[in-house]
Design an enzyme around this catalytic site. Structure first.
Site, PDB file in Angstrom:
ATOM      1  CE  LYS A   1     -10.358   2.954   4.333  1.00 39.17           C
ATOM      2  NZ  LYS A   1      -8.958   2.691   3.974  1.00 39.17           N
TER       3      LYS A   1
ATOM      4  CD  GLU B   1     -12.062   1.942  -0.326  1.00 36.88           C
ATOM      5  OE1 GLU B   1     -12.534   1.006   0.346  1.00 36.88           O
ATOM      6  OE2 GLU B   1     -10.833   2.104  -0.502  1.00 36.88           O
TER       7      GLU B   1
ATOM      8  CD  GLU C   1      -2.878  -0.680   2.561  1.00 35.58           C
ATOM      9  OE1 GLU C   1      -2.770   0.415   3.169  1.00 35.58           O
ATOM     10  OE2 GLU C   1      -3.671  -1.557   2.904  1.00 35.58           O
TER      11      GLU C   1
ATOM     12  CD  GLU D   1      -7.511   6.761   6.446  1.00 34.28           C
ATOM     13  OE1 GLU D   1      -7.773   5.700   5.842  1.00 34.28           O
ATOM     14  OE2 GLU D   1      -6.359   7.071   6.768  1.00 34.28           O
TER      15      GLU D   1
END
Length: 425
Positions: free
Chosen positions: A318, A315, A261, A324
């Site tokens: 999250k 997203e 990541e 985030e």
């Protein structure tokens, strides 16, 4: 002579296959993502050949059947203790989540949990390696363990020291877990995965950390006086700190390091320095160029670094700060979150497809995985676009693929089922 030529070609293709490529993390902690079929359209446009999931979503794996994309799938944290204590649970998981998709979908890696060793659950810490061993045994029983690696991803918090890179060391309290884990990875030829975010370092101290250094921009670099190595970017320094720690653990032979990541948010809260579309474009665009050049780190210049960018989509569910929810290369409607020179195709049927099924709840703190990019310079051939500073996607991306089970024809599928039939009993 013809046989020798054929072998030479095969070996050359394998060497290309082993070269690093950029991958992308496909997280699904959202309620407004497009369907896996539409995601496949975007990934094809990006010429992505490696995708990392945080679960083993059957809808996604089925949507990519015959695509040639190599998948990393994940065992969620809540299953780790069960796999550790009950070997039959690992066999059941493999039968339910791996075998139905082979050989049509290429699955090359299984991650067990996410950042387990930096959690506070001691049961999880004790269960991690036994769960990995059980899963490897289950794959071996199906004669596919040599083609599917078993590993787990770590945060940089496993290190007690990371700067300078030559001082890299694992936390003393984690050595009883990490040393045997490294031995397992070496024995099974599986990679050590690290989630590395230079963004966090910049966010934590923007007054001291050079933005150009973390964005892969031109800068003076940072010298490690102990080794004489100069680092032109923080990601390489972080990876080499992990390499030093692994060597110091004295567990056995070498283990490949992969960045599972990394990424940069295009938006954040008021106190999240550096979170902007411009910085996200520079970070991921320059990272694409760096990986496409197949260069290693200063500490291992001959070893191309495998990197997964986080993430395919923003997203919206999250938790945590705004950043985030803004690591995506794309918005849920399939439009680019910022300009890295990618012209995305139009996708349909994306509204409220409901991919938030709970399977991806452990997507980590944000980050991980990517796309395969250009092989050379040029405005349309994948080079640095004029005046943009961003690396563009190339239509000339290498199409070499690593091992496939048997292909995707009906005959090959039948042969696969016969060979591995015992796994279904």
């Amino acid at each position: 002579m013809a046989l020798r030529l054929l072998l030479a070609v095969a070996v050359g293709a394998l060497a290309l296959d082993l070269a690093a490529a950029l991958g992308v993390n496909y997280g699904q902690v959202a309620d407004n993502l497009p369907s896996p079929q539409d995601a496949a359209v975007l990934l094809r446009a990006l010429k992505a050949t490696k995708v990392k999931l945080y679960d083993a979503d059957a809808r996604v794996l089925s949507a990519f059947a015959g695509s040639g994309v190599d998948f990393t799938v994940g065992v969620p944290d809540n299953l780790v203790p069960r796999l550790a204590s009950n070997p039959s649970a690992a066999a059941t998981w493999v039968r339910a989540n791996i075998l139905p998709h082979l050989p049509a979908t290429s699955i090359t890696t299984v991650t067990v949990g996410n950042e387990v060793l930096t959690g506070t659950d001691t049961t999880m810490l004790r269960s991690l390696l036994p769960a990995m061993e059980s899963l490897h045994s289950a794959l071996a029983a199906c004669n596919i363990s040599s083609h599917i690696a078993v590993t787990t991803a770590h945060s940089l918090a496993v290190l007690s020291s990371s700067f300078p890179p030559s001082s890299g060391a694992f936390r003393h309290d984690l050595l009883p877990y990490i040393t045997p884990l490294l031995s397992f990875l070496a024995k099974t030829n599986s990679p050590f995965l690290i989630n590395a975010y230079p963004y966090f370092a910049y966010k934590g101290d923007p007054g001291s950390v050079d933005l150009d250094y973390v964005l892969f921009q031109s800068n003076a670099g940072v010298l490690d006086a102990a080794t004489g190595l100069r680092y032109g970017n923080m990601l390489h320094a972080q990876v080499n700190a992990v390499r030093t720690a692994i060597c110091a653990a004295d567990y056995g032979r070498a283990v490949e390091i992969q960045v599972s990541e990394t990424g940069w948010p295009s938006q954040g809260d008021g106190d999240e320095a550096g979170a902007s579309p411009q910085n996200a474009a520079r970070y991921n665009g320059n990272l694409m160029r760096l990986v496409a050049q197949r260069k290693g780190t200063p500490g291992a210049p001959g070893e191309p670094l495998q990197v997964y960018v986080f993430a395919l989509f923003n997203e919206n569910q999250k938790p945590g700060p705004a950043s985030e929810r803004h690591y995506g290369l794309f918005k849920p409607d399939g439009t680019p979150a910022y300009d890295v020179g990618v012209k995305a195709p139009t996708i349909g049927g994306w509204k409220g497809s409901g991919n938030d099924n709970g399977n991806g709840a452990n997507n980590g703190t944000g980050g991980g995985a990517g796309l395969v990019v250009a092989e050379g310079p040029g405005e349309t051939g994948g080079g640095v676009g004029p005046g943009t500073g961003y690396y563009t996607i190339s239509s000339a991306t290498l199409k070499a693929k690593r091992w496939r089970c048997t292909g995707s024809s009906p005959l090959m599928a039948i042969i696969f089922l016969v060979v591995h039939g015992l796994c279904w009993s």
